[in-house]
Design an enzyme around this catalytic site. Structure first.
Site, short mmCIF file in Angstrom:
data_model
loop_
_atom_site.label_atom_id
_atom_site.label_comp_id
_atom_site.label_asym_id
_atom_site.label_seq_id
_atom_site.Cartn_x
_atom_site.Cartn_y
_atom_site.Cartn_z
CB CYS A 137 46.08 15.57 10.70
SG CYS A 137 46.00 17.36 10.85
CB CYS A 140 46.07 17.94 7.70
SG CYS A 140 46.90 18.11 9.27
CG ASP A 141 44.57 14.68 5.75
OD1 ASP A 141 45.26 15.47 5.07
OD2 ASP A 141 45.06 13.76 6.43
#
Ligand code: NAP
Length: 308
Positions: A137, A140-141
């Site tokens: 992701c 997200c990261d």
């Protein structure tokens, strides 16, 4: 006390499931959406949705929040539980979950809208270094890799969007794809071609991810020359497609050989009163628009089933 009876039990709170709830509630039916992960599903990790008719550009998380808000305001109930199965009991569909004391939801009809989950590459150290440089992701990261060199693997829209998103943070983004053509949207490919810090590595597969406590490099294989080479990166974002997770329903609805629920455009499954909507069913085009369309079709089919 008699257990509550829902008109439509919806398993999965992605675009298909939440659209089904909106249509169900608007048709005067009481729905419950049961979600085991994140409301919004896959699209929540999409940085920018640009292909939903009528909305030129919206972040996946904003799109999801709007959907959830709309469904809840119309009266849909929600539950954050993992569904473990469905059984038929005297004409009632009982959704079993991992909720406290074996929670169950009694429903007149059920819509399965469980979507799909990330496919893994299956290369050495992928699992061990997940969370330590291996990610599924980018939104997200991605911020953890500011100023660093990263790779994205895949050739679909997710990989292209991830590469574009990461190019804003990272020093260098390598986009590794096993073919010489991308299957994702052409206009994103064109935008990526214009970015100085993005480099395409085509006809190439990942053989191994190397790193002691975190990702240090990739071992790549050029399929045309057969040559192996190293690529120094601190992060690798895997966007190699999705797989369904319908095993818990295998004893009540028929699945195809790849694990998708067998259902056509009418969303009707092999079990009367159970419908399948969105990416979890057998279909040609898995898009946000087709997920929403399925949600509407399945909800209206469920209403008809209840009436009959
Ligand atoms: P996808 O379209 O299935 O693409 C997966 C990519 O991974 C393909 O390029 C595939 O290569 C590659 N791949 C698969 N297995 C691999 C392996 N073992 N090793 C190396 N490469 C491998 O998946 P996706 O990009 O996640 O998209 C899924 C669906 O969501 C699509 O319908 C897409 O259009 C949609 N989507 C929509 C949006 C939006 O904003 N609306 C955003 C993202 C995704 P090949 O090309 O060689 O098969």
């Amino acid at each position: 006390m008699k257990a509550k009876m829902y008109d439509i039990g919806i398993i999965g709170g992605g675009t298909a499931g939440m659209t089904a709830a909106i249509y169900g509630q608007r048709a005067g039916k009481q729905t419950v959406i049961i979600e085991g992960g994140t409301f919004g599903g896959q699209i929540t990790s999409s940085p920018n949705v640009e292909n939903y008719p009528g909305i030129a550009s919206v972040s996946g998380s904003e799109f999801s929040m709007n959907l959830l808000d709309q469904a809840v305001k119309l009266g849909a109930e929600t539950a954050m539980e993992q569904v473990t199965g469905i059984r038929e009991e005297n004409g009632v569909k009982v959704i079993e979950t991992d909720g406290k004391d074996g929670k169950e939801y009694r429903c007149k009809s059920v819509i399965i809208a469980t979507g799909v989950t990330h496919r893994h590459l299956g290369v050495p150290n992928e699992e061990r270094l997940t969370g330590a440089g291996v990610s599924y992701c980018a939104t997200c990261d991605g911020a953890f890799f500011r100023g660093r060199d990263v790779a994205v693997v895949g050739g679909g829209s997710t990989a292209l969007q991830d590469a574009e998103f990461l190019s804003a943070y990272c020093r260098k983004v390598y986009l590794i794809h096993r073919r010489d053509e991308f299957r994702g949207e052409d206009n994103i490919v064109k935008r990526l071609e214009g970015k100085e810090n993005v480099e395409f590595i085509l006809n190439t597969t990942v053989k191994e991810i190397i790193g002691n406590t975190a990702v240090e490099r990739l071992i790549l294989n050029n399929k045309k020359t057969g040559k192996e080479f190293k690529l120094e990166v601190s992060g690798v974002f895997l966007a190699v497609g999705q797989i369904p997770q319908n095993e818990v329903f295998a004893d009540i609805v028929k699945l195809d050989g790849n694990g998708f629920i067998l259902a056509a455009e009418d969303c009707v499954t092999s079990h009367p009163g159970i419908f399948a909507a969105g990416d979890c069913r057998t279909k040609e085009v898995r898009q946000l628009t087709t997920a929403a369309a399925d949600g509407a079709v399945a909800a209206l089919a469920a209403c008809k089933y209840i009436a009959e």
